[in-house]
Each structure stands twice: as C-alpha cells, then as structure tokens.
Design a protein around this motif. Structure first.
Motif, PDB file in Angstrom:
ATOM      1  N   ASN A  83       0.834  -1.206   0.000  1.00 27.07           N
ATOM      2  CA  ASN A  83       0.000   0.000   0.000  1.00 27.07           C
ATOM      3  C   ASN A  83       0.865   1.252   0.000  1.00 27.07           C
ATOM      4  O   ASN A  83       0.562   2.237  -0.695  1.00 27.07           O
ATOM      5  N   ALA A  84       1.960   1.230   0.762  1.00 22.72           N
ATOM      6  CA  ALA A  84       2.861   2.383   0.799  1.00 22.72           C
ATOM      7  C   ALA A  84       3.512   2.604  -0.572  1.00 22.72           C
ATOM      8  O   ALA A  84       3.676   3.746  -1.016  1.00 22.72           O
ATOM      9  N   LEU A  85       3.881   1.515  -1.257  1.00 24.95           N
ATOM     10  CA  LEU A  85       4.457   1.640  -2.599  1.00 24.95           C
ATOM     11  C   LEU A  85       3.467   2.312  -3.540  1.00 24.95           C
ATOM     12  O   LEU A  85       3.828   3.227  -4.298  1.00 24.95           O
ATOM     13  N   LEU A  86       2.225   1.879  -3.493  1.00 27.05           N
ATOM     14  CA  LEU A  86       1.193   2.472  -4.344  1.00 27.05           C
ATOM     15  C   LEU A  86       1.006   3.955  -4.022  1.00 27.05           C
ATOM     16  O   LEU A  86       0.836   4.787  -4.916  1.00 27.05           O
ATOM     17  N   MET A  87       1.078   4.295  -2.748  1.00 24.43           N
ATOM     18  CA  MET A  87       0.930   5.701  -2.336  1.00 24.43           C
ATOM     19  C   MET A  87       2.055   6.566  -2.896  1.00 24.43           C
ATOM     20  O   MET A  87       1.829   7.722  -3.269  1.00 24.43           O
ATOM     21  N   LEU A  88       3.266   6.020  -2.974  1.00 24.49           N
ATOM     22  CA  LEU A  88       4.383   6.781  -3.549  1.00 24.49           C
ATOM     23  C   LEU A  88       4.103   7.115  -5.012  1.00 24.49           C
ATOM     24  O   LEU A  88       4.342   8.241  -5.462  1.00 24.49           O
ATOM     25  N   PHE A  89       3.595   6.139  -5.765  1.00 24.47           N
ATOM     26  CA  PHE A  89       3.260   6.403  -7.165  1.00 24.47           C
ATOM     27  C   PHE A  89       2.130   7.433  -7.269  1.00 24.47           C
ATOM     28  O   PHE A  89       2.182   8.349  -8.105  1.00 24.47           O
ATOM     29  N   GLN A  90       1.124   7.302  -6.436  1.00 26.51           N
ATOM     30  CA  GLN A  90      -0.037   8.202  -6.513  1.00 26.51           C
ATOM     31  C   GLN A  90       0.309   9.624  -6.091  1.00 26.51           C
ATOM     32  O   GLN A  90      -0.325  10.579  -6.538  1.00 26.51           O
ATOM     33  N   SER A 133      12.502   5.233  -0.189  1.00 28.36           N
ATOM     34  CA  SER A 133      12.764   3.940   0.447  1.00 28.36           C
ATOM     35  C   SER A 133      11.689   3.634   1.477  1.00 28.36           C
ATOM     36  O   SER A 133      11.301   4.518   2.258  1.00 28.36           O
ATOM     37  N   LEU A 134      11.227   2.386   1.458  1.00 27.08           N
ATOM     38  CA  LEU A 134      10.283   1.914   2.465  1.00 27.08           C
ATOM     39  C   LEU A 134      11.075   1.188   3.551  1.00 27.08           C
ATOM     40  O   LEU A 134      11.882   0.309   3.247  1.00 27.08           O
ATOM     41  N   VAL A 135      10.839   1.581   4.809  1.00 24.65           N
ATOM     42  CA  VAL A 135      11.671   1.081   5.907  1.00 24.65           C
ATOM     43  C   VAL A 135      10.778   0.515   7.010  1.00 24.65           C
ATOM     44  O   VAL A 135      10.111   1.259   7.741  1.00 24.65           O
ATOM     45  N   ALA A 136      10.741  -0.804   7.114  1.00 29.60           N
ATOM     46  CA  ALA A 136      10.062  -1.450   8.238  1.00 29.60           C
ATOM     47  C   ALA A 136      10.989  -1.419   9.454  1.00 29.60           C
ATOM     48  O   ALA A 136      12.182  -1.138   9.343  1.00 29.60           O
ATOM     49  N   GLU A 137      10.437  -1.730  10.623  1.00 24.94           N
ATOM     50  CA  GLU A 137      11.207  -1.605  11.874  1.00 24.94           C
ATOM     51  C   GLU A 137      12.489  -2.425  11.838  1.00 24.94           C
ATOM     52  O   GLU A 137      13.546  -1.966  12.283  1.00 24.94           O
ATOM     53  N   ALA A 138      12.437  -3.613  11.243  1.00 27.15           N
ATOM     54  CA  ALA A 138      13.612  -4.488  11.207  1.00 27.15           C
ATOM     55  C   ALA A 138      14.722  -3.918  10.331  1.00 27.15           C
ATOM     56  O   ALA A 138      15.885  -4.344  10.436  1.00 27.15           O
ATOM     57  N   GLU A 139      14.378  -2.956   9.443  1.00 30.25           N
ATOM     58  CA  GLU A 139      15.375  -2.402   8.517  1.00 30.25           C
ATOM     59  C   GLU A 139      15.987  -1.095   9.015  1.00 30.25           C
ATOM     60  O   GLU A 139      16.841  -0.521   8.329  1.00 30.25           O
ATOM     61  N   VAL A 140      15.591  -0.638  10.194  1.00 31.97           N
ATOM     62  CA  VAL A 140      16.131   0.618  10.716  1.00 31.97           C
ATOM     63  C   VAL A 140      17.655   0.582  10.829  1.00 31.97           C
ATOM     64  O   VAL A 140      18.340   1.558  10.479  1.00 31.97           O
ATOM     65  N   ILE A 188      15.648   8.430 -15.677  1.00 29.06           N
ATOM     66  CA  ILE A 188      14.785   7.709 -14.747  1.00 29.06           C
ATOM     67  C   ILE A 188      14.379   8.682 -13.637  1.00 29.06           C
ATOM     68  O   ILE A 188      15.228   9.204 -12.924  1.00 29.06           O
ATOM     69  N   GLU A 189      13.089   8.906 -13.512  1.00 35.42           N
ATOM     70  CA  GLU A 189      12.611   9.937 -12.584  1.00 35.42           C
ATOM     71  C   GLU A 189      12.664   9.496 -11.124  1.00 35.42           C
ATOM     72  O   GLU A 189      12.960  10.300 -10.246  1.00 35.42           O
ATOM     73  N   MET A 190      12.358   8.223 -10.874  1.00 34.65           N
ATOM     74  CA  MET A 190      12.257   7.803  -9.473  1.00 34.65           C
ATOM     75  C   MET A 190      12.780   6.381  -9.297  1.00 34.65           C
ATOM     76  O   MET A 190      12.505   5.501 -10.110  1.00 34.65           O
ATOM     77  N   VAL A 191      13.554   6.186  -8.239  1.00 33.34           N
ATOM     78  CA  VAL A 191      13.983   4.865  -7.796  1.00 33.34           C
ATOM     79  C   VAL A 191      13.338   4.608  -6.446  1.00 33.34           C
ATOM     80  O   VAL A 191      13.344   5.478  -5.566  1.00 33.34           O
ATOM     81  N   ILE A 192      12.753   3.421  -6.303  1.00 37.19           N
ATOM     82  CA  ILE A 192      12.099   3.069  -5.035  1.00 37.19           C
ATOM     83  C   ILE A 192      12.738   1.800  -4.484  1.00 37.19           C
ATOM     84  O   ILE A 192      12.855   0.795  -5.184  1.00 37.19           O
ATOM     85  N   ASN A 193      13.162   1.868  -3.239  1.00 35.48           N
ATOM     86  CA  ASN A 193      13.630   0.680  -2.534  1.00 35.48           C
ATOM     87  C   ASN A 193      12.428   0.055  -1.840  1.00 35.48           C
ATOM     88  O   ASN A 193      11.977   0.548  -0.798  1.00 35.48           O
ATOM     89  N   GLU A 232       5.655 -10.632  -7.781  1.00 36.47           N
ATOM     90  CA  GLU A 232       4.450 -10.268  -7.030  1.00 36.47           C
ATOM     91  C   GLU A 232       4.212  -8.761  -7.061  1.00 36.47           C
ATOM     92  O   GLU A 232       3.066  -8.310  -7.218  1.00 36.47           O
ATOM     93  N   VAL A 233       5.269  -7.973  -6.910  1.00 32.55           N
ATOM     94  CA  VAL A 233       5.121  -6.517  -6.917  1.00 32.55           C
ATOM     95  C   VAL A 233       4.687  -6.024  -8.290  1.00 32.55           C
ATOM     96  O   VAL A 233       3.813  -5.158  -8.419  1.00 32.55           O
ATOM     97  N   ALA A 234       5.288  -6.570  -9.348  1.00 26.91           N
ATOM     98  CA  ALA A 234       4.901  -6.164 -10.704  1.00 26.91           C
ATOM     99  C   ALA A 234       3.436  -6.480 -10.975  1.00 26.91           C
ATOM    100  O   ALA A 234       2.706  -5.665 -11.558  1.00 26.91           O
ATOM    101  N   GLU A 235       2.997  -7.660 -10.540  1.00 28.46           N
ATOM    102  CA  GLU A 235       1.593  -8.030 -10.743  1.00 28.46           C
ATOM    103  C   GLU A 235       0.670  -7.104  -9.959  1.00 28.46           C
ATOM    104  O   GLU A 235      -0.382  -6.661 -10.459  1.00 28.46           O
ATOM    105  N   MET A 236       1.037  -6.771  -8.724  1.00 27.82           N
ATOM    106  CA  MET A 236       0.220  -5.868  -7.914  1.00 27.82           C
ATOM    107  C   MET A 236       0.084  -4.511  -8.596  1.00 27.82           C
ATOM    108  O   MET A 236      -1.014  -3.937  -8.677  1.00 27.82           O
TER     109      MET A 236
END
Length: 460
Positions: free
Chosen positions: A231-238, A344-351, A311-316, A257-261
C-alpha cells in the motif's frame, strides 16, 4: 584547450572525429583520470559509480591497441551479466566506427553456442562476454586468448559477489602475462585488492567520488509496518506520479508479485530477474528503455548495466543490507544534471540498515510516514508507446535507418510516432505510438523492410 577535452589526449584524428560525432566533448571525471594512464599502457584499478562514463574510458583506451589487419582476439572484456555485456558491446561498436573492419563478438550465456563458434571461426578483434560462457568456449578450444593485449574486468565487485572469482582467474590465466589489465569496480572491498594482487602489475589507482550530490537526488525514507509495504508503494506512485521508475526488490518472487500488484492498479510494470530467459530479459529492458513499459521491478543483479539516462524515481521496496548497494541503486536517477527521486520503504527491522546508510553518507536520513502523502486515487501509469519485434537483425544487415525508412515511407507513419529502435543479432525492436500501432502492423504484415518481408509481432 581544456585538460578535460578529448582533443587534449594523444588520440588519432579518426578517433577524435568519431567522439565528436557521438557528442563526446568533455571527459567525465573517471575518463580524465584514467584515460591518460590507460593510453600509457599501465595496469589500472578504477573505482567509479554506475553512469560515470567508465565504458568509454576503457573502450577508447583499448581501441588504440587494436590492429585491424590481424584477426586474433586482442582485447577481452569480462562482465558479470548479459545485460551489461550487451551495453558494453554496443558502446564499443559506436566508439570503434573509425576502425576499418573491426570485429567484435559477444559471448554470453542464454544464447546458442553454434553461432558464437561460427563468429569466432572468422576471427575477432574484441570479445565481450560473461565468465561462464567464455569458459565454455575455452574448454571447447573455440576461443584462443594467447594474443590478448588488454583485459578488462568490468564491475569486478559484482562478479566476485556472484562467485566468479575462480572463473576470472582461470580465464585470465590463458592470456599473456605481458597484457594490460584494467579493473573497474564500483566498490573496493578486500576481495578486489586480493584479485588485483594476483592479476595486475603495479596498478595505478583512480577513485571517483561515489556519493551523489544532495541537490540532484532527493532522498526520503518512509517508515512503515511490514504489512503496509504494498500500500505504501502504491501511495508513492499516486503522490509523486513519475513518468517512469525502477522498484528494487530482494528476491525474484518479490519482483513478480510486486509487478503483478502494480499492473492490477493500472501501473504498467514488468519484472526482471535471473529466472527469465535471455529473450524475455532483452525484451523487458528494450521496452523500459523505449518508453513502452514505464516501470521496472528488478533485483540488483538483473538491473546491473542499465544505461537509461532519464529515470525519474527509484524506489527501494526493501532496503539493501549494504549501503554501497543503496548508493548504486539510487544512482540510476538524477543523472546528467537532472534531478531525481529516491524513495525507500523502511520497516522496523530495517532501521539498522537505514542507520548504516546515514553513516556511509555522513548525513542524517530524512524520514517521513506514508500518511503525509497527498494521493490521487485516479492515478494510472500506462505507456504511450508499444514495441514491435522484427525477426531480423544485425546478422541480416538490418539497420535502424531501414526500419525508420519503411515506416515513414511506404507505411506512411509520422516520424513523431516512431521511438527508439534497437538492433540485436537476430531480431530488432521498434517503439511506435499506440495511435499508430495498427497502421504500422498492417503495413509490416504485407509490406517490406529493406526489400523483403519480415515477420513481426507486438511485444506484450
């Protein structure tokens, strides 16, 4: 005359004319530092980020040693991936236009051995390839390296990461000890120092700053819960609404899976990873480069060697464990003086990974939360172009001008409806606008290109 002008180098007039025709005026930092050393015949270790101009640096240098009337392999370039090898081969062909009868052969896996063996039988001046396939030809004695003057290890750090150290040693062991060895690497771990000691003689060292200018790439880290990632990835695009983007994932399954989503949300996206066949990988990269697929969802290895300048945007989608990998990922945006976005999307484990990036860049990471983003739920990202494949290529003497001439001539398309044209050995690709697709396909079904009918299909 500036010290960074190519004309300041001791290059033949023919080479300078080719560089001028290609728009090469001023040397990049890695070219200005390394080319004089390469032209002196010195061994070299060059550390430079992706997109720094390193291919032209070693390419211009090794071309000066080629004797066109002597048909033996005189230069060998080893690359970690087929995509990078293809990019290097294309650039060397462009740079070598002024050398009569120059022959370059590509030796990469994923392609049949037979045509490669046939090409080598006729003699070659330059070989560009991947370690595994080069080894295949050495075992079959279809490739001889005893006359090699220059060996280039391109993106040597990635080859070591991929476990090619023994293959590299074996291949280089079959070249003359008098060779010049050029080692290009984005990073400089201890393993690079070790392989340099075993294959190079008193190498000169060139380092080009690997950091990116803060003003060029806008970096933001969005703190999320693990289950919020899609959902956060989609929000970045929107919110940011880029015209194109690369989404980096860790695994092949994640890419799929991400490409299909994203496709389900009307964002044209294609995955690229090691499980795809070479033909599929070629087609995905061609479509991304020619603007008929705006979003690439990639693993690090599969995206290695990408040379797309806008390339306008890179997303981790998930942060990498190595800060240097993060730097190379985001370095694909903000090139040639353009601004870029690195999200970049950062979950707690990736801090801890984010803190390692802070330490590496010597500046605090800018953090936010997805809830702060303004969203346009009606946003879609669909390509304006479509790619057509033609079953003929370089081996059939087909050139971009032949395809362009057929489509703008007999087919009656406007030049503005035709995009990038890519020529491979046995196939070619042309991007056309969606509005002109039917007209192009109707002509190609019955018409001719370069005087003959060629089978075509639309790539999906």
């Amino acid at each position: 005359m500036s010290a960074t002008d190519f004309s300041s180098l001791n290059l033949p007039a023919e080479q300078l004319a080719v560089l001028d025709s290609l728009g090469y005026k001023q040397m990049t930092a890695v070219q200005a530092q390394s080319l004089p050393l390469i032209l002196q015949g010195k061994d070299l270790i060059a550390q430079a980020k992706t997109g720094s101009g390193k291919t032209a640096a070693f390419g211009i240098g090794l071309l000066q040693t080629i004797q066109p009337d002597f048909f033996a392999v005189q230069a060998l370039i080893i690359c970690p991936t087929r995509e990078l090898a293809d990019q290097v081969g294309k650039e060397l062909r462009r740079l070598g236009r002024g050398i009569p009868n120059l022959k370059l052969v590509m030796l990469c896996g994923g392609k049949p051995l037979g045509p490669q063996i046939a090409s080598l039988e006729y003699g070659a001046h330059i070989v560009v390839g991947t370690p595994g396939r080069i080894q295949d030809h050495l075992k079959k004695a279809t490739l001889k390296l005893n006359k090699v003057k220059t060996v280039v290890l391109d993106e040597a750090d990635r080859m070591l990461d991929m476990g090619f150290v023994d293959a590299m040693q074996e291949i280089i062991g079959q070249t003359p000890s008098s060779r010049q060895t050029l080692l290009f690497s984005a990073t400089f771990p201890d393993s690079i120092k070790q392989i340099s000691r075993s294959i190079q003689r008193d190498p000169a060292r060139v380092t080009v700053e690997s950091q990116h200018q803060q003003a060029v790439i806008d970096q933001l880290f969005y703190e999320i819960k693990k289950h919020e990632r899609n959902n956060a990835l989609l929000m970045l695009f929107q919110h940011y609404q880029p015209k194109n983007a690369i989404v980096f994932c860790h695994t092949k399954i994640q890419c799929d899976e991400v490409a299909e989503m994203l496709r389900n949300k009307k964002i044209d996206a294609q995955p690229i990873h090691g499980d795809l066949e070479q033909r599929e990988r070629d087609q995905v990269l061609v479509r991304f480069a020619n603007q008929s697929c705006p979003v690439l969802v990639a693993t690090d290895v599969a995206a290695r060697g990408l040379d797309i300048k806008a390339i306008e945007m890179v997303i981790n989608y998930e942060l990498p464990r190595d800060p240097e990998v993060y730097i190379h990922r985001i370095g694909r945006t903000g090139r040639a003086g353009e601004s870029g976005l690195a999200m970049s999307l950062v979950a707690e484990a990736e801090v801890p990974r984010m803190l390692a990036i802070e330490k590496y860049q010597k500046k605090p990471c800018r953090c936010d939360v997805p809830a702060s983003l303004d969203r346009d739920d009606s946003y879609t990202l669909e390509a304006d172009m479509v790619t057509i494949q033609l079953d003929a290529g370089r081996k059939n003497k087909l050139r971009p001008g032949d395809i362009l001439g057929a489509l703008t001539g007999d087919a009656g398309l406007d030049g503005a409806d035709i995009g990038k044209i890519d020529i491979f050995d046995m196939s070619s690709y042309v991007a056309v606008s969606k509005s002109a697709l039917r007209q192009a396909m109707n002509y190609l079904a019955d018409g001719k290109v370069k005087g003959r009918a060629i089978r075509t299909r639309k790539i999906r």
